[in-house]
Structure formats: structure tokens, C-alpha cells
Design a protein around this motif. Structure first.
Motif, PDB file in Angstrom:
ATOM      1  N   MET A 299       0.827  -1.203   0.000  1.00 28.98           N
ATOM      2  CA  MET A 299       0.000   0.000   0.000  1.00 28.98           C
ATOM      3  C   MET A 299       0.863   1.256   0.000  1.00 28.98           C
ATOM      4  O   MET A 299       0.530   2.253  -0.668  1.00 28.98           O
ATOM      5  N   ILE A 300       1.994   1.233   0.702  1.00 27.14           N
ATOM      6  CA  ILE A 300       2.888   2.391   0.707  1.00 27.14           C
ATOM      7  C   ILE A 300       3.448   2.639  -0.688  1.00 27.14           C
ATOM      8  O   ILE A 300       3.496   3.781  -1.165  1.00 27.14           O
ATOM      9  N   ILE A 301       3.869   1.574  -1.358  1.00 28.35           N
ATOM     10  CA  ILE A 301       4.431   1.721  -2.708  1.00 28.35           C
ATOM     11  C   ILE A 301       3.387   2.303  -3.662  1.00 28.35           C
ATOM     12  O   ILE A 301       3.658   3.247  -4.417  1.00 28.35           O
ATOM     13  N   GLU A 302       2.197   1.741  -3.642  1.00 24.34           N
ATOM     14  CA  GLU A 302       1.158   2.215  -4.561  1.00 24.34           C
ATOM     15  C   GLU A 302       0.742   3.645  -4.244  1.00 24.34           C
ATOM     16  O   GLU A 302       0.475   4.441  -5.163  1.00 24.34           O
ATOM     17  N   SER A 303       0.709   4.007  -2.978  1.00 19.20           N
ATOM     18  CA  SER A 303       0.319   5.368  -2.601  1.00 19.20           C
ATOM     19  C   SER A 303       1.378   6.377  -3.029  1.00 19.20           C
ATOM     20  O   SER A 303       1.056   7.465  -3.534  1.00 19.20           O
ATOM     21  N   LEU A 304       2.647   6.037  -2.841  1.00 21.14           N
ATOM     22  CA  LEU A 304       3.714   6.963  -3.224  1.00 21.14           C
ATOM     23  C   LEU A 304       3.759   7.179  -4.732  1.00 21.14           C
ATOM     24  O   LEU A 304       3.974   8.299  -5.202  1.00 21.14           O
ATOM     25  N   VAL A 305       3.551   6.120  -5.482  1.00 26.92           N
ATOM     26  CA  VAL A 305       3.559   6.273  -6.944  1.00 26.92           C
ATOM     27  C   VAL A 305       2.366   7.098  -7.408  1.00 26.92           C
ATOM     28  O   VAL A 305       2.467   7.887  -8.360  1.00 26.92           O
ATOM     29  N   SER A 306       1.248   6.972  -6.734  1.00 29.08           N
ATOM     30  CA  SER A 306       0.042   7.698  -7.154  1.00 29.08           C
ATOM     31  C   SER A 306       0.165   9.203  -6.947  1.00 29.08           C
ATOM     32  O   SER A 306      -0.530   9.964  -7.618  1.00 29.08           O
TER      33      SER A 306
END
Length: 625
Positions: A299-306
Motif C-alpha cells: 500500500m505504501i508503494i502504490e500510494s507513493l507512486v500515485s
């Protein structure tokens, strides 16, 4: 009865506290009533008792703590308790009440209980949010009592917390366990907006560098990912520069994502086994926690990329490639992976080979290695293929792009091909397709491509002649430097036809270099060579020589086929000779006849190849000269 509001550190109207101050002793003191029925509270194991001369008539259970209190102080200030139907206790001496999902838990209810009894209560940034949510839960409005807890906590949040950077961070951290109350009461939104406004106000009008502007990175990096993304979104809307937002995102990723500061080294990686290399990141991941921890990192990875700014200069190419590796480890969504690949394609000229070596992982939550023989390659070749295609698409959309970017990418791709060529499981189709991805005019010199092809042929010695020729067709021999041509002319791994073409290109370069028309090791295009009349005449002459050599090769092949037919006839005759002639053969092969027979056979079998070998050696000596 009217309550007085006293602040431990009062603020003058219109004044703003410093962003970095630490306001720890701010409090609201609620004086006790003139007549109170509670002197103090006493805790015994898992129970709280009100010290009073009047016996208690209400039992309230919050989590695992039981509070023995009086009904009247709570009903007079809590609309929730006054509206519900209280159940009589088992002893028939009072009522029992159980508060499920109470915001803030038993600690917060203890403070509220003191407030209802008129005892002094301290408000600070650590308990302000929980008291605000709990007072909303109990409906402690102004209608029941003027100066009730809702108005006091709301005033403290508005005038004290939101004016301080440190207090806003503290309150926002305390809201992590107050969902959904803190969200519905707009506490999270107001704190995020306040933090974003303070960060953008200090940097949007100044010309300071990013290192000086990042004084607040450590504070926001301690927040939960959903709160961090809201702050970054609000700061971007308030005009914060994309470079600062990107630097803050990279700082947050280094803090929360394990292995972000570790780069895999390509040349050293092949010294170890394939499983050890691919499991190097997974081992650290499995030690950190179970499935829940992995989902949190995903979730952290996807949130940062978004929340990455769309500007390509916002984050570095190295950071994007490392995020792409982490996405493969933690099985991020395919949409996110495609977005990262597009971002990398926009800045591919800034990448290096070590960052481009993306290990191969299964597209699943367990992160196990692939077992298919087709996909047992050490690195994800398909991802790099898509990244290069995105780069070419971006180049077409930017017609005025500098040509040096395409040149840098061509060198990068050749070095990448040389690295992955060491993988024994890499198929020739993937290698060939990736080598042909760039257009012909992208490479001004094919030395790097030749090195990659030679490495692949060395690692895969069992390739057929057809596959070797197909692989070597990717090269343009006229774009090889003189050193590369000399090496290729003596390379036994290359097909004979390819060696002849390299010799032709080598002679052209040597003759032109000897006449001083170009440097020896230059990698200029063949168009410049063909523009010179003398070079054109030499090329024509060499082409004529090449045709003659082809004719000689055809003659040699015909002679070879004739020799094979004669050998077959002799073998057939020997098979048809009867057994009684064996004695005569022994006599014929004796010492008396051995000289003649051997002389005839050697004359038939060895005299023909000598002129051929002579012509081949003469041609080779002429080419080297």
C-alpha cells in the motif's frame, strides 16, 4: 454554570506561533464546581472508583476497565447517556452501561469523567483529538451545559493546535486510532491543510535549495501513509514546487521501504547462484513480518507512486527503477507497474546498468520464483523492453529533443545486453528483439553491440550456425571501430561469412585511415566514407575481390563433392571384392608395393586441397595486410 477558559500559554489576537516551537504545556483548566460530590478518583486493578460520601449508582464499562460513578453528573452533560435506557444492575442498587467502540478508550473516558464531576482537566495536543471525538460520541453539546467539552476541545484545536507546526503533527499522529470519528469531524483534513500551508508558504516564495527547504521532511515522514499522501496533495495544490514534493516522497520511501538504499551490482551478481540473487531482497522482506506487513508495504508503494508529480524532473531515474523493483517484490498492481515503466522511459537517458537490472519475480503475493523454463531468466527482460519502447514513444512526441539522449540510451542498452548475455537461460529471441528495439540511426558505433553479441555467443556455445548468422545480422560492420574489426576477424565464434564481411570493412577503414581521411578508431557513419570518391573506388575493388573469392569457394565445394563421390565408388568396389582376393591384397600392401600405392593414394587424396589451402591462406594474408 459558566466555565472559564484559561490557556497555559495564551496567544494574542492575530499572532501566529513559530512553526518549529514545541508547545507541550498548553492546557485548558476547568475549575471545579462550587459544590461537588466527588473528591478524587481511586484505581484498584481494573476498576475506577469515585471517592465521595454519596454511594455510586452507575457502573460504566469501557474496554476492560469498569468505572463506578454517579448518574447525575454524567446525565447532566452527556446527551447520549441521558437518552439511552439504562439497565438496572444485578444488585438493584444502580444501573449498568457498556460503551462499545468508545473513541480514545478508557484513558479518554477517565478524563471526561473528571470533567463531568467538575475536577480540573488538562488539554494538550496528545489528548485533544481523542477528547474531541469522545465528546462528540457522548453528545456533550452546549444545549446541555454552557461551556461543555465539545466547544472547549474545538476551541483548543482551532486556536492552539492549528497555529503550531509541532502540535499539528502531534494531533495528526493521535488521529491514527480515531477512525472514523477524526475523519468525520474534519480534524485530519484541517491538520493536513495546516501542515501543507506552512510547508508551501515557507518555500514557494524563496529561492533556497531543496536541502535547505527540506527541514520538514523528517516530521512528515513519521506520519501514516494516508495522512502523508493528503499532505503532499494539499501542498501541491498550494503551489509547492514539484522538486520539493519529489524529494519529500523519496525521503519517505527511504524511511518506510526496506532495501531502497541498496543497489544490486550487475557484474558481481552473476558470481552467485540465480536463486541466491533473486531471494536476496525476499529474505529481508520475510524477516520483517507476515502477510499483513507485506500488504502494508504494498500500500505504501502504490500510494507513493500515485502522488508522484507529473514533471519528469521531480524524482530521479534511480528512484523510479528502485520503486519498480520493490513493486515486483511486493506484487503491486499492473497499472502501477505500467505507470512506473512510463516514468522511467521519460528519463531513461539518466539510468545506469545496475539500476536497470530488474530481478524476475512471480506476479503474486508470495513472491516465489518462477518455475517455467521459458521464464527462468535472471532478470525481467520484458520490463526493459517496454521501458525502451516508452522512451522511443516519448522521443517521437518531443521532436526537439536533444540527440544526446538517444545516444546515451543506445550505449546503456548495449551495456545492458552485455550483462544479460551472461544468463545461460536467456533465449536468442529475447536477446535479438531487444537488440533491434532501437532504430538504425540511434547507434553511431556498434562496438558495444558487438561486445554483447560476442558475450552471448561465448555463454551459449551450442547455438546453431543459422542462429549465429541471425544474431550477427543486427550489427552494422561499417560502424565497427578498427580495434573491433581486428578482434572480430580473429573471432572463432563468428560464422565464416560474417568474418569475411568484417574483413572487408576492416580493409576499408585501414586504407582510409592510412590516407589520413579519418582517425583509426573513429565510429563515424558509413555515409561519410561513401562521400569520398577514392573510398568508393576501393569499395568497388574490394567487392570484385569478394565475388572472386565466392567463385573460388564454389569451385572448392564442387571439388569436395567430386572427392566424396569417388570415395563412395571406391568403398562400393571394396565391398564387392570376393574373399579369395584378400591374399592378393596382402601381397599388394607389402613393402614391395607400398611405396607406389601410397604414392598414388596420396596423390589422389592430398594434391587437390593444397591449392585451395594456398588460395585461402593467400587471401587471409592479403586481408590482414
Amino acid at each position: 454554570m459558566k466555565k472559564s477558559l484559561t490557556l497555559g500559554r495564551p496567544l494574542s489576537p492575530g499572532s501566529e506561533s513559530d512553526y518549529n516551537d514545541q508547545v507541550h504545556d498548553q492546557s485548558i483548566v476547568v475549575p471545579s464546581k462550587l459544590v461537588t460530590i466527588a473528591d478524587s478518583f481511586e484505581k484498584k486493578e481494573h476498576s475506577w472508583f469515585v471517592t465521595s460520601q454519596v454511594p455510586t449508582d452507575l457502573t460504566i464499562q469501557v474496554q476492560d476497565i469498569t468505572f463506578y460513578a454517579h448518574k447525575y453528573p454524567l446525565v447532566s452533560r452527556c446527551g447520549y447517556i441521558s437518552q439511552i435506557e439504562l439497565q438496572p444492575s444485578i444488585s438493584n442498587l444502580g444501573y449498568d452501561l457498556k460503551l462499545e467502540n468508545f473513541p480514545g478508550g478508557s484513558e479518554t473516558f477517565e478524563i471526561i469523567l473528571k470533567f463531568c464531576y467538575g475536577l480540573p482537566v488538562d488539554l494538550n495536543p496528545n489528548n485533544a483529538a481523542s477528547l474531541r471525538c469522545a465528546s462528540e460520541f457522548l453528545e456533550m453539546t452546549e444545549e446541555l451545559d454552557e461551556g461543555n467539552l465539545i466547544s472547549k476541545t474545538e476551541a483548543f484545536l482551532t486556536f492552539v493546535v492549528l497555529s503550531s507546526w509541532r502540535d499539528s503533527i502531534t494531533v495528526l499522529k493521535s488521529c491514527e486510532n480515531l477512525s472514523p470519528w477524526a475523519e468525520n469531524l474534519q480534524i485530519i483534513r484541517r491538520c493536513c491543510d495546516s501542515i501543507a500551508w506552512k510547508a508551501s508558504q515557507d518555500n514557494s516564495t524563496t529561492g533556497e535549495t531543496i536541502s535547505e527547504e527540506g527541514w520538514w521532511f523528517d516530521d512528515v515522514a513519521t506520519l501514516r501513509i494516508d495522512h502523508f499522501t493528503r499532505i503532499m496533495t494539499a501542498a501541491r495544490a498550494k503551489g509547492l514546487k514539484p522538486e520539493i514534493i519529489g524529494s519529500c516522497i523519496m525521503h519517505y520511501a527511504e524511511k518506510w521501504l526496506p532495501g531502497m538504499d541498496v543497489a544490486l551490482e550487475g557484474p558481481r551478481a552473476f558470481g552467485y547462484g540465480k536463486n541466491e540473487l533473486q531471494l536476496s531482497i525476499l529474505s529481508g522482506r520475510r524477516q520483517e513480518g507476515g502477510v499483513g506487513h507485506n500488504k502494508e508495504l504494498k500500500m505504501i508503494i502504490e500510494s507513493l507512486v500515485s502522488i508522484l508529480p507529473p514533471e519528469k524532473e521531480a524524482v530521479s531515474c534511480k528512484f523510479l527503477l528502485r520503486m519498480l523493483k520493490m513493486s515486483a517484490v511486493y506484487s503491486a498492481t499492473q497499472v502501477l507497474v505500467s505507470e512506473l515503466e512510463k516514468r522511467v522511459g521519460m528519463v531513461l537517458q539518466d539510468a545506469n546498468v545496475n539500476d536497470l537490472l530488474i530481478p524476475t519475480y512471480r506476479n503474486g503475493d508470495q513472491g516465489k520464483l518462477l518455475n517455467s523454463s521459458e521464464e527462468l531468466t535472471m532478470h525481467d527482460i520484458d520490463a526493459v523492453q517496454r521501458i525502451v519502447e516508452y522512451f522511443l514513444m516519448h522521443e517521437q512526441q518531443q521532436p526537439h529533443q536533444h540527440k544526446s539522449s538517444k545516444l546515451n540510451v543506445s550505449k546503456l542498452l548495449d551495456n545492458y545486453l552485455a550483462e544479460i548475455a551472461r544468463d545461460p537461460n536467456l533465449s536468442i529471441t529475447k536477446f535479438h528483439v531487444l537488440a533491434e528495439t532501437l532504430p538504425e540511426n540511434a547507434r553511431t558505433c556498434h562496438d558495444g553491440l558487438y561486445r554483447a553479441i560476442d558475450t552471448y555467443l561465448k555463454t551459449h556455445p551450442s547455438l546453431s550456425e543459422h542462429d549465429r548468422k541471425r544474431l550477427c545480422k543486427v550489427m552494422d560492420y561499417e560502424k565497427l571501430s578498427l580495434d573491433a574489426c581486428m578482434h572480430a576477424a580473429q573471432n572463432d565464434r563468428l560464422p565464416l561469412r560474417i568474418v569475411i564481411q568484417v574483413l572487408l570493412a576492416e580493409q576499408v577503414k585501414m586504407r582510409v585511415a592510412m590516407k589520413g581521411k579519418e582517425p583509426v578508431a573513429s565510429g563515424k557513419d558509413s555515409e561519410q566514407e561513401e562521400s569520398q570518391p577514392s573510398a568508393q573506388m576501393e569499395i568497388k575493388t574490394l567487392k570484385v575481390e569478394l565475388e572472386k573469392m565466392k567463385m573460388n569457394m564454389a569451385e572448392l565445394q564442387r571439388d569436395h563433392s567430386e572427392l566424396q563421390r569417388e570415395c563412395e565408388k571406391l568403398n562400393n568396389k571394396q565391398r564387392s571384392i570376393p574373399s579369395w582376393t584378400l591374399g592378393w591384397k596382402k601381397i599388394k600392401n607389402s613393402t614391395l608395393f607400398s611405396g607406389k600405392v601410397d604414392g598414388n593414394e596420396s596423390g589422389d587424396g592430398m594434391q587437390r586441397p593444397n591449392p585451395v589451402n594456398g588460395r585461402m591462406s593467400d587471401r587471409r594474408r592479403l586481408s590482414v595486410a
